[in-house]
Design an enzyme around this catalytic site. Structure first.
Site, PDB file in Angstrom:
ATOM      1  N   ARG A 169     -12.445  -8.906  -1.289  1.00 55.24           N
ATOM      2  CA  ARG A 169     -11.557  -8.820  -0.133  1.00 55.24           C
ATOM      3  C   ARG A 169     -11.113  -7.388   0.094  1.00 55.24           C
ATOM      4  O   ARG A 169     -10.765  -6.670  -0.833  1.00 55.24           O
ATOM      5  CB  ARG A 169     -10.336  -9.710  -0.357  1.00 55.24           C
ATOM      6  CG  ARG A 169      -9.307  -9.670   0.792  1.00 55.24           C
ATOM      7  CD  ARG A 169      -8.202  -8.671   0.532  1.00 55.24           C
ATOM      8  NE  ARG A 169      -7.118  -8.738   1.519  1.00 55.24           N
ATOM      9  CZ  ARG A 169      -6.139  -7.852   1.623  1.00 55.24           C
ATOM     10  NH1 ARG A 169      -6.093  -6.823   0.785  1.00 55.24           N
ATOM     11  NH2 ARG A 169      -5.204  -7.986   2.542  1.00 55.24           N
ATOM     12  N   VAL A 170     -11.114  -6.950   1.345  1.00 58.53           N
ATOM     13  CA  VAL A 170     -10.647  -5.616   1.723  1.00 58.53           C
ATOM     14  C   VAL A 170      -9.685  -5.763   2.896  1.00 58.53           C
ATOM     15  O   VAL A 170      -9.966  -6.503   3.845  1.00 58.53           O
ATOM     16  CB  VAL A 170     -11.814  -4.686   2.123  1.00 58.53           C
ATOM     17  CG1 VAL A 170     -11.287  -3.310   2.528  1.00 58.53           C
ATOM     18  CG2 VAL A 170     -12.812  -4.567   0.982  1.00 58.53           C
ATOM     19  N   GLY A 171      -8.571  -5.077   2.831  1.00 56.16           N
ATOM     20  CA  GLY A 171      -7.608  -5.094   3.921  1.00 56.16           C
ATOM     21  C   GLY A 171      -7.759  -3.879   4.816  1.00 56.16           C
ATOM     22  O   GLY A 171      -8.821  -3.259   4.891  1.00 56.16           O
ATOM     23  N   ASP A 172      -6.677  -3.507   5.465  1.00 60.97           N
ATOM     24  CA  ASP A 172      -6.726  -2.400   6.419  1.00 60.97           C
ATOM     25  C   ASP A 172      -6.701  -1.031   5.756  1.00 60.97           C
ATOM     26  O   ASP A 172      -7.100  -0.028   6.359  1.00 60.97           O
ATOM     27  CB  ASP A 172      -5.536  -2.478   7.369  1.00 60.97           C
ATOM     28  CG  ASP A 172      -4.217  -2.226   6.634  1.00 60.97           C
ATOM     29  OD1 ASP A 172      -3.862  -3.051   5.769  1.00 60.97           O
ATOM     30  OD2 ASP A 172      -3.565  -1.201   6.897  1.00 60.97           O
ATOM     31  N   THR A 177       1.407  -0.160   5.870  1.00 62.57           N
ATOM     32  CA  THR A 177       1.482  -1.042   4.715  1.00 62.57           C
ATOM     33  C   THR A 177       1.901  -2.406   5.218  1.00 62.57           C
ATOM     34  O   THR A 177       2.580  -2.526   6.238  1.00 62.57           O
ATOM     35  CB  THR A 177       2.485  -0.531   3.668  1.00 62.57           C
ATOM     36  OG1 THR A 177       2.479  -1.414   2.531  1.00 62.57           O
ATOM     37  CG2 THR A 177       3.893  -0.460   4.221  1.00 62.57           C
ATOM     38  N   GLY A 178       1.463  -3.444   4.502  1.00 65.27           N
ATOM     39  CA  GLY A 178       1.806  -4.791   4.930  1.00 65.27           C
ATOM     40  C   GLY A 178       0.635  -5.725   4.769  1.00 65.27           C
ATOM     41  O   GLY A 178      -0.261  -5.495   3.950  1.00 65.27           O
ATOM     42  N   LEU A 179       0.609  -6.790   5.542  1.00 63.47           N
ATOM     43  CA  LEU A 179      -0.458  -7.778   5.462  1.00 63.47           C
ATOM     44  C   LEU A 179      -1.706  -7.240   6.148  1.00 63.47           C
ATOM     45  O   LEU A 179      -1.794  -7.208   7.382  1.00 63.47           O
ATOM     46  CB  LEU A 179      -0.014  -9.090   6.103  1.00 63.47           C
ATOM     47  CG  LEU A 179      -1.041 -10.223   6.037  1.00 63.47           C
ATOM     48  CD1 LEU A 179      -1.391 -10.574   4.589  1.00 63.47           C
ATOM     49  CD2 LEU A 179      -0.532 -11.457   6.785  1.00 63.47           C
ATOM     50  N   GLY A 180      -2.678  -6.823   5.348  1.00 62.48           N
ATOM     51  CA  GLY A 180      -3.868  -6.175   5.880  1.00 62.48           C
ATOM     52  C   GLY A 180      -4.639  -7.021   6.862  1.00 62.48           C
ATOM     53  O   GLY A 180      -5.213  -6.508   7.834  1.00 62.48           O
ATOM     54  N   THR A 240       0.828  -1.203   0.000  1.00 61.57           N
ATOM     55  CA  THR A 240       0.000   0.000   0.000  1.00 61.57           C
ATOM     56  C   THR A 240       0.864   1.254   0.000  1.00 61.57           C
ATOM     57  O   THR A 240       1.882   1.309   0.688  1.00 61.57           O
ATOM     58  CB  THR A 240      -0.884   0.018   1.257  1.00 61.57           C
ATOM     59  OG1 THR A 240      -1.737  -1.122   1.234  1.00 61.57           O
ATOM     60  CG2 THR A 240      -1.726   1.290   1.327  1.00 61.57           C
TER      61      THR A 240
END
Length: 317
Positions: free
Chosen positions: A178-181, A201-204, A150
C-alpha cells in the site's frame, strides 16, 4: 530570509537542527534532509522511519519523496524495506535523469548499490504496538487501520532556494504494497522556488484524490498568502469529497512562500506543527479550525508538550 515548516510535534528536533544550519548559510536541501533524518532515526516516532509501525504482515514499508524547488527535480521511494533514511534515497533519486520513483525491490536494489545503510526498521516497541492492535481489532473482526502521521517539510534558504520532502511508514497495519499520497509530487508535497512549497499529512487515500499541495502553491503563485492558500485549498477539496463521496478523511497542510511567510490548514480536531524562520525561533504550534473554515494557531503549552513526551514513551500494555 530563511525558514522551515513541518507537520507534527515530532519534527521540532529536526527543525531546530535545520534552523541552525540555515542560519549558518546551509542550502535548503541539506538542511531539510538533515531535519527529516532526525525524525526518521528516533524510535519513539511510530509513523516515520525506525520504529515505524508495520503492515498487516508485520513488515515496515517506508515511503519518502524529495523535490528541489530550483530545478523541479523529484525523487521518491515507496514500499522500501530494511533501509534507514528513505528521504536520503529519495533525494539521490531526484538527481537521476530517469527512474526517479522506485518501489519495493527496485528501491532496495538502488539503495544497496549506492551504499545506503541496511537496517531492520522493526523495533520491539513496533511489534508490541502491532500485537496490541491485533488483539483489539483484527481478532474481534474490527478494522485495524490507524495512524497516518507523515512528516512533511518545506525549507527556504538565504539564497531563495527551496525544497520540500516527506517521509512516512504509512497506514498502520496496511496491506503489503500500500502507498499513500506522501511520495507523490503534487499531492504529498510540491515546491517551486519562484513561489513556495507545501506538504501534507493525513489519510493518504483521500489526499491523493487531489493535488492539494500543488493547488496551494498555485494559489500562492497568484499572490495569495500561504495561510489563505492552505485554507482555501483544503476547504474546497474537503467540500468536493463530501459532495461526491459523502465523507472526507482527516488531512492537514503546511506551506511556506519564498518570502518566509507560512500557513497551515487542518480539518482534524487538533493538529500540531513546527516552524522556524530567521525572525522566529523554533516553536511548536497547535492549530484548530473554526466553523467558518479558518484555522487558528497557538503555541503549544508546556503542559501539552510534557504530556506528548510522556505519551510517546509510555509502556504498551
Amino acid at each position: 530570509m530563511w525558514g522551515i515548516i513541518a507537520t507534527w510535534r515530532m519534527a521540532i528536533e529536526g527543525i531546530e537542527e535545520a534552523g541552525r544550519r540555515l542560519d549558518d548559510g546551509a542550502e535548503s536541501g541539506d538542511a531539510l534532509e538533515a531535519a527529516i533524518r532526525i525524525v526518521e532515526d528516533y524510535p519513539f516516532y511510530k509513523s516515520v522511519g525506525y520504529g515505524g509501525l508495520p503492515n498487516e504482515n508485520m513488515e515496515v514499508e517506508l515511503d519518502a519523496g524529495f523535490m528541489d524547488g530550483d530545478t523541479l527535480d523529484v525523487g521518491a521511494v515507496a514500499g522500501i524495506r530494511d533501509y534507514a533514511n528513505p528521504v536520503s534515497i529519495a533525494r539521490l533519486l531526484s538527481k537521476e535523469k530517469v527512474n526517479n520513483f522506485l518501489v519495493g525491490a527496485g528501491a532496495e536494489a538502488y539503495a544497496h548499490k549506492h551504499g545506503f545503510e541496511r537496517k531492520n526498521m522493526l523495533t520491539d516497541r513496533g511489534i508490541a504496538h502491532y500485537q496490541k492492535r491485533k488483539k483489539e481489532t483484527v481478532d474481534k473482526g474490527l478494522s485495524p487501520y490507524s495512524g497516518h502521521d507523515t512528516v512533511a517539510m518545506v525549507a527556504l534558504d538565504e539564497h531563495q532556494s527551496m525544497c520540500a520532502a516527506t517521509s512516512t511508514s504509512g497506514l498502520f497495519m496496511k496491506r503489503p504494497g500500500r502507498v499513500g499520497d506522501s511520495p507523490m509530487s503534487g499531492s504529498g508535497y510540491y515546491v517551486d522556488s519562484e513561489v513556495g512549497g507545501a506538504g501534507s499529512t493525513g489519510l493518504g487515500e483521500d489526499i491523493m484524490k487531489g493535488c492539494v499541495s500543488y493547488e496551494i502553491v498555485s494559489k500562492m503563485r497568484s499572490g495569495m498568502h500561504p495561510q489563505t492558500a492552505c485554507e482555501q485549498a483544503l476547504n474546497q477539496f474537503e467540500k468536493a469529497l463530501i459532495r461526491r463521496r459523502g465523507k472526507s478523511g482527516e488531512m492537514s497542510f503546511v506551506a511556506m512562500n519564498n518570502k518566509g511567510e507560512w500557513g497551515v490548514s487542518t480539518n482534524a480536531p487538533e493538529f500540531s506543527f513546527c516552524v522556524a524562520t530567521k525572525k522566529e525561533a523554533p516553536i511548536v504550534y497547535l492549530s484548530h479550525r473554526d466553523e467558518a473554515g479558518h484555522c487558528h494557531h497557538e503555541p503549544a503549552s508546556e503542559e501539552w508538550l510534557e504530556a506528548y513526551a510522556r505519551r510517546i514513551k509510555a509502556p504498551i500494555i
